[in-house]
Scaffold this motif. Sequence first.
Motif, PDB file in Angstrom:
ATOM      1  N   GLU A  53       0.866  -1.188   0.000  1.00 28.51           N
ATOM      2  CA  GLU A  53       0.000   0.000   0.000  1.00 28.51           C
ATOM      3  C   GLU A  53       0.896   1.230   0.000  1.00 28.51           C
ATOM      4  O   GLU A  53       1.826   1.305   0.812  1.00 28.51           O
ATOM      5  CB  GLU A  53      -0.874   0.010   1.261  1.00 28.51           C
ATOM      6  CG  GLU A  53      -1.874  -1.117   1.293  1.00 28.51           C
ATOM      7  CD  GLU A  53      -2.611  -1.194   2.626  1.00 28.51           C
ATOM      8  OE1 GLU A  53      -2.674  -0.186   3.356  1.00 28.51           O
ATOM      9  OE2 GLU A  53      -3.100  -2.297   2.933  1.00 28.51           O
ATOM     10  N   HIS A  74      -6.925   3.132  -7.506  1.00 28.99           N
ATOM     11  CA  HIS A  74      -6.552   1.803  -7.025  1.00 28.99           C
ATOM     12  C   HIS A  74      -6.655   1.752  -5.496  1.00 28.99           C
ATOM     13  O   HIS A  74      -6.242   2.695  -4.814  1.00 28.99           O
ATOM     14  CB  HIS A  74      -5.138   1.442  -7.474  1.00 28.99           C
ATOM     15  CG  HIS A  74      -4.812  -0.006  -7.240  1.00 28.99           C
ATOM     16  ND1 HIS A  74      -4.459  -0.492  -6.002  1.00 28.99           N
ATOM     17  CD2 HIS A  74      -4.829  -1.076  -8.070  1.00 28.99           C
ATOM     18  CE1 HIS A  74      -4.259  -1.793  -6.091  1.00 28.99           C
ATOM     19  NE2 HIS A  74      -4.488  -2.175  -7.338  1.00 28.99           N
ATOM     20  N   GLU A  75      -7.163   0.645  -4.985  1.00 33.14           N
ATOM     21  CA  GLU A  75      -7.424   0.584  -3.536  1.00 33.14           C
ATOM     22  C   GLU A  75      -6.156   0.661  -2.685  1.00 33.14           C
ATOM     23  O   GLU A  75      -6.213   1.025  -1.511  1.00 33.14           O
ATOM     24  CB  GLU A  75      -8.205  -0.696  -3.186  1.00 33.14           C
ATOM     25  CG  GLU A  75      -7.479  -1.959  -3.619  1.00 33.14           C
ATOM     26  CD  GLU A  75      -8.262  -3.233  -3.327  1.00 33.14           C
ATOM     27  OE1 GLU A  75      -9.250  -3.165  -2.597  1.00 33.14           O
ATOM     28  OE2 GLU A  75      -7.849  -4.294  -3.844  1.00 33.14           O
TER      29      GLU A  75
END
Length: 343
Positions: A53, A74-75
């Motif tokens: 992340e 995008h997550e």
Amino acid sequence: LEERINNLEIKNKNKYASVKYLAEKDRKRILITGGAGFVGSHLTDSLLLAGHEVTVVDNFFTGRKSNIEHWIGHENFELINHDVVEPLYIEVDQIYHLASPASPPHYMYNPIKTIKTNTIGTLNMLGLAKRVRARLLLASTSEVYGDPEMHPQPESYWGHVNPIGPRACYDEGKRVAETMCYAYARQERVEVRVARIFNTYGPRMQMADGRVVSNFILQALQNESLTVYGDGEQTRSFQYISDLVNGLIKLMNGNISQPVNIGNPEEHSINHFAKIIKEQTNSSSKIVYMDGQEDDPQRRRPDIERAEKELGWKPEVPLIVGLRNTIDYFRKELLRSDSTKDL
Ligand code: NAD
Ligand code: UDP
Ligand code: UDP
């Protein structure tokens, strides 16, 4: 409209298809300051593709949204418009601290801001690292060696920097940033990594950033004269961006807390470099000589023994291959700017 949204979703899915899946225990929350810049955006790509992340913090002084726009939505990606001179409170596991202008015209444009970014900005990121117990990697520079009296430059060399010259805001700013890292390491047990980065080039370098690689490529592609500053006998060693990104990730995740040179030891005079660029672009540009620049380092080449031994890292991309990719990128950017000129 629905069809267009569907198409867009399919496009995004394909685009993200190569993102590796990482189990939660292996997935890190990574902050990249200066992540919208040249180096930071390539690092963002690598870390997201590896399944982590990534939060990019950038004030867009020299960075561009277009460098990272392919990740928006995008997550695993987050973009924060923020100046590191102001405190930042987020929760992360690792911090790549890259925020700082890097090319001489950019860092000389507002020297006081360059000093604030490298000192107060670094202090804030170390304060953040201390609070959340994150490891911090500082993007330092070969400029800490100044105009070196030792050649090539090993990490043990203390440097030869003019503290009041035009480059001092950057050189001394990075030197004190390094000092701060080791003060936080000793006093507060913050885990630090210090990369002394040597001249790096590649796609997404800014076209107008005034560095020798971008200047020469642009001049050659437009059949303008290549501007050599001084007699052109000063040297530099150029590293391709993917080699740097691999080196930074290895350094961050390795065990060496001492500074490490990350650069390509292949050294060229600026005169020779001008010839290479002319050949690679098939350009008939002339070479013109301009006044030399104040405090311009005369020779620069990294001693990379430490990186080779301790990290198992060395550069892999030959200059000609890296330059071809970079020239292609500049060609496309020129076409794009031509086609939008009349809009
Ligand atoms: P760049 O100018 O493309 O990127 C720097 C990024 O930092 C930009 O996105 C900019 O907007 C951002 N930034 C600047 N000041 C900021 C602030 N106060 N708050 C938040 N964001 C800020 O430069 P780059 O070539 O990608 O360099 C990245 C880092 O690597 C820099 O720290 C630089 O000193 C170091 N470095 C680069 C090279 C090189 O050859 N590219 C060589 C040595 C060191
Ligand atoms: N800081 C920050 N984020 C945090 C923690 C600290 O930006 O999560 C900043 C804070 O504003 C401070 C600096 O980092 O000015 C140094 O922090 P430290 O805790 O070392 O110093 P102190 O707050 O005790 O002065
Ligand atoms: N240089 C040059 N012509 C240019 C730009 C730079 O001759 O159009 C020279 C500059 O004087 C220096 C070298 O190329 O000796 C590298 O400059 P750059 O700004 O790319 O990076 P530096 O290593 O000085 O930070």
